[in-house]
Design a protein around this motif. Structure first.
Motif, mmCIF file in Angstrom:
data_model
loop_
_atom_site.group_PDB
_atom_site.id
_atom_site.type_symbol
_atom_site.label_atom_id
_atom_site.label_comp_id
_atom_site.label_asym_id
_atom_site.label_seq_id
_atom_site.Cartn_x
_atom_site.Cartn_y
_atom_site.Cartn_z
ATOM 1 N N HIS A 1 -5.331 -10.025 -8.720
ATOM 2 C CA HIS A 1 -4.232 -9.405 -8.314
ATOM 3 C C HIS A 1 -3.962 -8.203 -9.205
ATOM 4 O O HIS A 1 -3.538 -6.792 -8.725
ATOM 5 N N GLU B 1 -13.225 -11.666 -2.034
ATOM 6 C CA GLU B 1 -11.847 -11.000 -2.387
ATOM 7 C C GLU B 1 -12.041 -9.678 -2.797
ATOM 8 O O GLU B 1 -11.100 -8.638 -2.576
ATOM 9 N N LEU B 2 -12.964 -9.535 -3.908
ATOM 10 C CA LEU B 2 -12.928 -8.055 -4.448
ATOM 11 C C LEU B 2 -14.250 -7.116 -4.098
ATOM 12 O O LEU B 2 -14.257 -6.109 -3.901
ATOM 13 N N ASN C 1 -6.238 -0.826 -8.487
ATOM 14 C CA ASN C 1 -7.167 0.008 -7.522
ATOM 15 C C ASN C 1 -6.158 0.887 -6.569
ATOM 16 O O ASN C 1 -6.388 1.910 -6.182
ATOM 17 N N SER C 2 -5.121 -0.049 -6.165
ATOM 18 C CA SER C 2 -4.106 0.770 -5.088
ATOM 19 C C SER C 2 -3.166 1.669 -5.825
ATOM 20 O O SER C 2 -3.208 2.983 -5.332
ATOM 21 N N SER D 1 -15.275 -3.848 -6.057
ATOM 22 C CA SER D 1 -14.128 -2.969 -6.250
ATOM 23 C C SER D 1 -13.425 -3.149 -7.565
ATOM 24 O O SER D 1 -12.339 -3.136 -7.488
ATOM 25 N N ARG E 1 -6.601 -5.345 -8.231
ATOM 26 C CA ARG E 1 -6.181 -4.617 -6.943
ATOM 27 C C ARG E 1 -5.090 -3.761 -6.901
ATOM 28 O O ARG E 1 -5.088 -2.886 -6.510
#
Length: 605
Positions: free
Chosen positions: A556, A488-489, A562-563, A492, A559
């Protein structure tokens, strides 16, 4: 990192030993819950922050941040190379090493240092051979026997003799391929006014001075006749620093560990005489006062030290300095009294080892008793002013004692001798202890507020940073969690160090390995990253079960960060384009968006 030994063999040797047993030889460990705790041997501390996990087979200090497996520990505490650490564990567990191990072992020093070590090794053999087998050496050999040295002792300590010839040793070293100028730098040769070379120690009985790994790094030479100086030592070099080594430590180490006690002498002859009587935990400084480094080394190996210096005034003064330093290092310190200004070697030769053990070592004074006895020498207790000053100095010593029963013992002695109220003395001691406690608290606050690297882990971290750490901790424990995160990651993660760790971890599991922190850290060469892995693996949460929902929440959170970072980078690119196209209004609007976005992130995290 496994060098020339196959990785499978390195792992097999590591798994054959319990890290708790190895660390326990150096650190007093006490079990608390699932782990063992003790005082860190790598930095000074009063509260145990050093932890060893029998389950994970790793150690970690929450104070200084050091951590690793059994090999890391031995490399750190003994100064071993990786191959030496593997060999040490193999020897301890009876594991067989590949035959080519010793043949292909890489030098542990740079070429010049290795050459100097090799020269010392050859000369140790040569000097010993000449003592036993040459006509000139025979006189020196007989001298040693007359002085009470036994044949076993001469062999055990590799005592030798340097011939009177100017060029014998020079020629020997040249034939072995050693350049004379390099040997001058090493302190083995000297030069004369004509530019010729000669043996620095010619015509002397030779005592090899070994480092803690048992390798000769210097010599002490003793003349047997009128030659001056009577004692001649090697000069200090990169390999021989008097304040960092202790004579006979390599031979005494096993006995020291077994007895948890060290006898500290001033001279080599004292150590050897004691050794001949069965007292094999004796060591000596290299003709200098005890240094902080030596005190820390002594504390690392034994809780109790008996200082046994010469009985003259110079010996007593040296014992005071050594006792204070060892007490400060945390050792239980006693001081032996050698009567009639004799040295320990003289006492043993005159009265024998049994009386030395019984009347000198067993009757040694505890530190405070010794200091009180020493302080008396400086005062005329018939004078009132001297009596008061003496009592004040004694109370300062008593105030340093942690145990109330010890403090009361000495206060009762003072009260009885000087007809004083015990309650008055107790009040004075409590005031001294209170004052010292305040000073210690101030020092602790200054230490806590420092920005040293070991305090980095205590900073309040952003939510995503904590999420990454917790996730890695569970990944180290469970390969199935690592598989899910990889899917999933991938790599990252937002923190560079975390990206490197998970990359190593994915490869480790892909090679078919099970979860084994002690094995995994061997793949990480960067010490700071290795310490971080150990820190995460030793965190309490790593031993707890975790739900799928919690793992999803961590992913989550990562992420989102990251976003958010991608959004800001995109806005920063737009800002740059607006500035390049000379659009100040648009650039200002974008700049405001960036500021608001960063503020939102700050409030969120």
């Amino acid at each position: 990192m496994a060098g020339h030994i196959p990785e499978e063999k390195v792992d097999e040797i590591r798994k054959a030993v319990d890290i708790v047993d190895v660390v326990g030889e150096y650190v007093q460990l006490k079990k608390q819950g699932r782990n063992y705790f003790g005082l860190c041997p790598f930095h000074g501390e009063n509260t145990p922050s050093f932890s060893v996990s029998a389950d994970k087979q790793i150690f970690h200090c929450f104070g200084c941040g050091k951590g690793g497996n059994v090999y890391s520990f031995l490399m750190e505490i003994e100064g071993y190379s990786f191959l030496q650490a593997v060999k040490r564990v193999a020897d301890q567990t009876g594991q067989a090493l590949p035959e080519q191990f010793n043949e292909t072992q890489q030098p542990e020093h740079d070429p010049e240092s290795q050459s100097i070590l090799d020269a010392h090794a050859w000369l140790t053999k040569l000097y010993h051979h000449l003592l036993r087998n040459s006509k000139e050496g025979q006189d020196a050999y007989e001298y040693l026997l007359q002085r009470g040295f036994t044949e076993d002792t001469i062999n055990r300590h590799q005592l030798g003799y340097s011939p009177s010839s100017n060029d014998f040793v020079v020629t020997f070293l040249e034939k072995k391929g050693f350049h004379p100028q390099q040997m001058v730098k090493a302190g083995l040769l000297n030069t004369n006014e004509q530019g010729g070379y000669f043996d620095r120690f010619r015509g002397r009985i030779m005592f090899p001075l070994r480092n803690h790994l048992g390798k000769t790094v210097a010599f002490a030479g003793r003349s047997t006749g009128a030659q001056e100086p009577k004692y001649l030592n090697s000069p200090e070099t990169d390999l021989f620093q008097k304040g960092r080594l202790l004579y006979n430590f390599d031979l005494a180490r096993g006995s020291i560990r077994k007895q948890n006690q060290i006898i500290l002498f001033e001279g080599y002859a004292d150590v050897i005489s004691a050794d001949q009587t069965g007292i094999q935990n004796g060591i000596a400084t290299m003709g200098t006062s005890v240094s902080d480094t030596q005190a820390q080394l002594i504390k690392r190996y034994a809780d109790k030290v008996i200082i046994c210096y010469d009985g003259d005034d110079a010996g007593i003064e040296a014992a005071v300095k050594a006792a204070k330093l060892l007490k400060k290092a945390g050792c239980e310190t006693n001081v032996a009294r050698v009567p009639n200004e004799m040295d320990p070697d003289e006492f043993i030769k005159k009265f024998g080892g049994d009386r030395f053990r019984r009347e000198i070592l067993d009757a040694s004074d505890p530190y405070t008793s010794f200091m009180i006895r020493y302080l008396r020498r400086s005062f005329n207790l018939q004078l009132e002013g001297d009596r008061i000053t003496f009592i004040e100095r004694v109370l300062q010593e008593v105030a340093q004692l942690d145990r109330a029963i010890e403090r009361e013992h000495y206060l009762n002695e003072i009260a009885e001798e000087f007809q004083m109220s015990i309650s008055t003395l107790k009040d004075e001691v409590e005031q001294l202890r209170l004052h010292q406690s305040k000073l210690d608290s101030m020092d602790k606050r200054r230490h806590t507020n420092s920005t040293s690297p070991k305090n980095v882990h205590h900073k309040l971290l952003p939510a995503f940073h904590n999420a990454e750490r917790k996730l890695i901790a569970y990944m180290l424990k469970n390969p199935f969690i690592a598989d899910k995160v990889q899917e999933e990651l991938g790599g990252s993660f937002n923190i560079t160090e975390h990206q490197v760790i998970v990359t190593h971890l994915y490869a480790y599991y892909e090679d078919g390995h099970e979860s084994d922190i002690s094995q995994f850290v061997e793949r990480i060469e960067d010490p700071s990253l290795r310490n971080l892995v150990i820190h995460l693996a030793m965190a309490p949460l790593a031993d707890e079960e975790v739900s799928d929902k919690e793992i999803d929440d961590y992913i989550h959170q990562i992420r989102l960060e990251n976003s958010d970072r991608v959004d800001i980078k995109s806005l920063e690119a737009e800002l740059k384009r607006a500035e390049q196209h000379n659009e100040p209004i648009k650039a200002a609007e974008i700049a405001m968006k960036i500021l608001r976005r960063k503020q939102e992130l700050k409030n969120t995290h």
